[in-house]
Design an enzyme around this catalytic site. Structure first.
Site, PDB file in Angstrom:
ATOM      1  N   GLU A  46       0.797  -1.238   0.000  1.00  0.00           N
ATOM      2  CA  GLU A  46       0.000   0.000   0.000  1.00  0.00           C
ATOM      3  C   GLU A  46       0.828   1.287   0.000  1.00  0.00           C
ATOM      4  O   GLU A  46       0.622   2.171   0.833  1.00  0.00           O
ATOM      5  CB  GLU A  46      -0.971  -0.001   1.199  1.00  0.00           C
ATOM      6  CG  GLU A  46      -1.907  -1.194   1.191  1.00  0.00           C
ATOM      7  CD  GLU A  46      -2.897  -1.190   2.350  1.00  0.00           C
ATOM      8  OE1 GLU A  46      -2.765  -0.338   3.254  1.00  0.00           O
ATOM      9  OE2 GLU A  46      -3.793  -2.043   2.351  1.00  0.00           O
ATOM     10  N   ASN A  55       2.018  -5.154  -3.180  1.00  0.00           N
ATOM     11  CA  ASN A  55       0.626  -5.497  -2.877  1.00  0.00           C
ATOM     12  C   ASN A  55      -0.171  -4.233  -2.561  1.00  0.00           C
ATOM     13  O   ASN A  55       0.290  -3.391  -1.787  1.00  0.00           O
ATOM     14  CB  ASN A  55       0.630  -6.437  -1.648  1.00  0.00           C
ATOM     15  CG  ASN A  55      -0.710  -7.074  -1.366  1.00  0.00           C
ATOM     16  OD1 ASN A  55      -1.312  -7.671  -2.268  1.00  0.00           O
ATOM     17  ND2 ASN A  55      -1.177  -6.978  -0.130  1.00  0.00           N
ATOM     18  N   HIS A  59     -10.427  -6.068  -2.189  1.00  0.00           N
ATOM     19  CA  HIS A  59     -11.449  -5.850  -1.158  1.00  0.00           C
ATOM     20  C   HIS A  59     -12.624  -5.153  -1.844  1.00  0.00           C
ATOM     21  O   HIS A  59     -12.571  -3.954  -2.106  1.00  0.00           O
ATOM     22  CB  HIS A  59     -10.897  -4.987  -0.022  1.00  0.00           C
ATOM     23  CG  HIS A  59      -9.847  -5.685   0.783  1.00  0.00           C
ATOM     24  ND1 HIS A  59     -10.129  -6.781   1.565  1.00  0.00           N
ATOM     25  CD2 HIS A  59      -8.523  -5.462   0.928  1.00  0.00           C
ATOM     26  CE1 HIS A  59      -9.021  -7.194   2.172  1.00  0.00           C
ATOM     27  NE2 HIS A  59      -8.029  -6.418   1.782  1.00  0.00           N
ATOM     28  N   GLU A  70      -6.332 -10.642  -1.303  1.00  0.00           N
ATOM     29  CA  GLU A  70      -7.125 -10.401  -0.086  1.00  0.00           C
ATOM     30  C   GLU A  70      -8.617 -10.316  -0.425  1.00  0.00           C
ATOM     31  O   GLU A  70      -9.348  -9.489   0.132  1.00  0.00           O
ATOM     32  CB  GLU A  70      -6.659  -9.111   0.614  1.00  0.00           C
ATOM     33  CG  GLU A  70      -5.170  -9.096   0.923  1.00  0.00           C
ATOM     34  CD  GLU A  70      -4.709  -7.887   1.727  1.00  0.00           C
ATOM     35  OE1 GLU A  70      -5.561  -7.151   2.254  1.00  0.00           O
ATOM     36  OE2 GLU A  70      -3.482  -7.691   1.829  1.00  0.00           O
ATOM     37  N   ASP A 130     -12.361 -10.194  -0.641  1.00  0.00           N
ATOM     38  CA  ASP A 130     -13.614 -10.305   0.109  1.00  0.00           C
ATOM     39  C   ASP A 130     -14.619  -9.354  -0.532  1.00  0.00           C
ATOM     40  O   ASP A 130     -14.242  -8.455  -1.291  1.00  0.00           O
ATOM     41  CB  ASP A 130     -13.448 -10.065   1.621  1.00  0.00           C
ATOM     42  CG  ASP A 130     -12.835  -8.725   1.998  1.00  0.00           C
ATOM     43  OD1 ASP A 130     -12.745  -7.830   1.133  1.00  0.00           O
ATOM     44  OD2 ASP A 130     -12.437  -8.572   3.167  1.00  0.00           O
TER      45      ASP A 130
HETATM   46  C1  XIL Z   1      -6.116  -6.193   8.388  1.00  0.00           C
HETATM   47  C2  XIL Z   1      -6.452  -7.336   9.336  1.00  0.00           C
HETATM   48  O1  XIL Z   1      -7.340  -8.238   8.714  1.00  0.00           O
HETATM   49  C3  XIL Z   1      -7.053  -6.790  10.605  1.00  0.00           C
HETATM   50  O2  XIL Z   1      -7.277  -7.826  11.547  1.00  0.00           O
HETATM   51  C4  XIL Z   1      -6.140  -5.722  11.196  1.00  0.00           C
HETATM   52  O3  XIL Z   1      -6.749  -5.150  12.311  1.00  0.00           O
HETATM   53  C5  XIL Z   1      -5.811  -4.668  10.167  1.00  0.00           C
HETATM   54  O4  XIL Z   1      -5.279  -5.262   9.015  1.00  0.00           O
HETATM   55  N1  XIL Z   1      -4.922  -4.651   3.682  1.00  0.00           N
HETATM   56  C6  XIL Z   1      -3.913  -5.473   4.134  1.00  0.00           C
HETATM   57  C7  XIL Z   1      -4.120  -6.309   5.334  1.00  0.00           C
HETATM   58  O5  XIL Z   1      -2.878  -5.574   3.464  1.00  0.00           O
HETATM   59  O6  XIL Z   1      -2.946  -6.493   6.071  1.00  0.00           O
HETATM   60  C8  XIL Z   1      -5.211  -5.763   6.227  1.00  0.00           C
HETATM   61  O7  XIL Z   1      -5.450  -6.699   7.262  1.00  0.00           O
HETATM   62  C9  XIL Z   1      -6.449  -5.454   5.429  1.00  0.00           C
HETATM   63  C10 XIL Z   1      -6.166  -4.431   4.376  1.00  0.00           C
END
Ligand code: XIL
Length: 366
Positions: free
Chosen positions: A165, A207, A243, A273, A275
């Protein structure tokens, strides 16, 4: 014992069900009843279908029986356990407890691991964010962190998310302790350290979220990759976090186009990731739309020759990060609270099964 006594026993041994390690649970889904998503993904030609796993739920055997089942998920990512705040809570004091709680059982289960993450602006320890570091000091801290964590997990990680990020949505670099202290070169330093200290063959990923369409952010990421390739800074892949939200998610074509920004340059991609959140309370219409989005995302990876796999950011609603991060939204994963599989689960399985049957993996047309 005579051999004649042995012979009839052999088929019985082979046919006996695998011993279950969780005899107390009556309602646990039988993980061997059907090929899981990991097994289907492999048949479809992907390396994996995986899940993030959080430490807070490791005492739930119904959860772990799925999380560490390589038929269901043949790849895992620690949701939190390998992040800086846990790994190096004090300067040069390393603690791998939370990482190991995910890594060790996944190794026993024969799963792959994406390791996450060496450098991010979130979940950093206080000593790091409050220190008034010079550029050289912070580079030394970064190298020391990567050297220790990479060496500890030597050979354990298919891939490392080296930098997470780094960009704003408009394509400029995000103001963080890294950028503000070291300057833009912090990214390439992290990748060079990662290559130096990880085991040979470890895939090094950039990422990010919001790069699942061709837009300012994904184009800026492509510019970074091009520059790295030109100057021989090591990078192997780009992770699209994925996401998504019901009602405003990137389309299949968006996802193909975004990945091709990177695959055209010879890099691999992964959905790292995935969802799909919805407004609470959910309903059947939203769930159907969610299923379509999960399926399209999976298909956009299957159809992209250099997309190696899909990871969901947890598979069980009660441990999803969504409700606490996006108030009013939730139900973002493949499994309901009662461990029932949602339409999204079956939609993903259908995509993988069809790809396995039709051999459509890596199809270049849309
Ligand atoms: C999130 C976790 O799922 C949470 O439990 C934590 O509180 C914060 O981080 N992008 C990412 C992940 O790269 O590491 C993040 O994970 C979600 C967003």
């Amino acid at each position: 014992m005579k051999p004649t006594y042995l012979l009839p026993i052999l088929p019985l041994i082979a046919a006996s069900p695998a011993p279950t390690s969780h005899p107390s649970s009556n309602h646990k889904p039988n993980p061997n009843a059907a090929p899981g998503l990991g097994a289907l993904a492999q048949r479809a030609g992907l390396l994996y279908f995986g899940t993030a796993i959080d430490n807070v739920v490791l005492n739930n055997t119904r959860y772990t029986s799925l999380a560490f089942n390589r038929s269901e998920f043949n790849q895992v990512t620690a949701s939190n356990g390998q992040k800086w705040v846990h790994i190096e809570p004090q300067r040069n004091v390393f603690n791998y407890t939370l990482g190991d709680q995910i890594v060790d059982p996944s190794k026993k289960a024969g799963q792959m691991r994406r390791c996450h993450t060496f450098l991010w602006h979130n979940q950093l320890p206080d000593w790091l964010v409050t220190g008034n570091w010079t550029k050289q000091e912070l580079l030394g801290i970064l190298e020391n962190h990567i050297r220790n964590e990479a060496s500890y997990y030597w050979g354990d990680c298919y891939a490392w998310d080296v930098v997470n990020e780094a960009f704003n949505d408009n394509g400029t670099l995000r103001s963080t302790i890294w950028l503000d202290t070291i300057g833009p070169s912090y990214i390439e330093h992290a990748f060079r350290f990662a290559r130096r200290y990880t085991s040979p063959g470890t895939k090094l990923y950039y990422n990010d979220y919001g790069i699942e369409r061709v837009n300012n952010k994904s184009l800026a990421t492509q510019t970074l990759v091009k520059d790295f390739l030109r100057r021989k800074v090591p990078i192997d892949g780009v992770g699209l976090q994925a996401h998504f939200t019901v009602g405003r998610s990137p389309s299949y074509a968006d996802l193909r186009g975004a990945q091709q920004l990177f695959t055209a340059l010879g890099l691999e991609t992964a959905l790292t990731e995935l969802d799909v959140r919805l407004a609470l309370p959910g309903n059947a219409t939203a769930e159907a739309e969610q299923a379509r989005i999960y399926a399209d995302a999976t298909r956009a990876c299957v159809d992209e020759e250099k997309c190696v796999g899909v990871t969901v950011w947890d598979f069980w609603d009660p441990v999803s990060w969504v409700p606490e991060t996006f108030p009013g939204q939730g139900d973002a994963t493949l499994y309901r609270q009662n461990f029932e599989r949602k339409p999204a689960y079956f939609a993903v399985a259908d995509v993988l099964r069809a790809a396995a049957r039709n051999g459509t993996r890596g199809r270049t047309g849309w």
